[in-house]
Design a protein around this motif. Structure first.
Motif, short mmCIF file in Angstrom:
data_model
loop_
_atom_site.label_atom_id
_atom_site.label_comp_id
_atom_site.label_asym_id
_atom_site.label_seq_id
_atom_site.Cartn_x
_atom_site.Cartn_y
_atom_site.Cartn_z
N ARG A 13 0.85 -1.19 0.00
CA ARG A 13 0.00 0.00 0.00
C ARG A 13 0.88 1.24 0.00
NH1 ARG A 13 -3.70 -0.92 5.05
NH2 ARG A 13 -3.23 1.29 5.11
N ASP A 14 0.44 2.28 -0.66
CA ASP A 14 1.24 3.50 -0.73
C ASP A 14 0.95 4.48 0.39
OD1 ASP A 14 -1.22 4.47 -1.49
OD2 ASP A 14 -0.57 5.16 -3.47
N ASP A 15 0.07 4.11 1.32
CA ASP A 15 -0.28 5.02 2.42
C ASP A 15 0.28 4.56 3.77
OD1 ASP A 15 -1.92 2.81 2.66
OD2 ASP A 15 -3.73 3.95 3.12
N VAL A 16 1.20 3.61 3.77
CA VAL A 16 1.80 3.11 5.00
C VAL A 16 3.08 3.89 5.26
CG1 VAL A 16 2.81 1.09 6.14
CG2 VAL A 16 0.83 0.82 4.65
N VAL A 17 3.24 4.32 6.52
CA VAL A 17 4.44 5.07 6.89
C VAL A 17 5.09 4.43 8.11
CG1 VAL A 17 3.61 7.26 5.95
CG2 VAL A 17 3.11 6.68 8.32
N PRO A 23 7.58 7.19 4.19
CA PRO A 23 6.87 6.14 3.46
C PRO A 23 7.56 4.79 3.63
CG PRO A 23 7.28 8.04 2.04
CD PRO A 23 8.05 8.26 3.30
N TYR A 60 6.69 0.34 -4.56
CA TYR A 60 5.63 -0.37 -3.83
C TYR A 60 5.41 -1.80 -4.32
CZ TYR A 60 5.00 4.27 -2.04
OH TYR A 60 5.23 5.49 -1.45
#
Length: 69
Positions: A13-17, A23, A60
């Motif tokens: 997922r590209d919204d995980v930090v 990121p 990703y």
């Protein structure tokens, strides 16, 4: 998704930090696996990965290689 018997492609997922707010990318996955394998902790777990064949396709997408079929 399975690429073949020993390679699995993961789409992150590209919204995980991270806890620092950075990121979480495919490179971080490889780094985490290498660090775990080099630490010697959980050697049974980390020994199933063939880290020389793991690769980052893009930020990703990561392909994880295993030693087992």
């Amino acid at each position: 998704e399975y690429v073949d018997d020993t390679h699995v492609r993961f789409h992150l997922r590209d919204d995980v930090v991270s806890h620092a707010g950075d990121p979480f990318t495919a490179s971080d996955v490889i780094y985490t696996l290498k660090t775990g394998q080099e630490s010697g902790m959980l050697s049974n777990y980390y020994s199933m990965f063939n880290l020389d064949e793991c690769k980052v396709e893009d930020d990703y997408t990561v392909i994880i290689a295993t030693n087992n079929v």
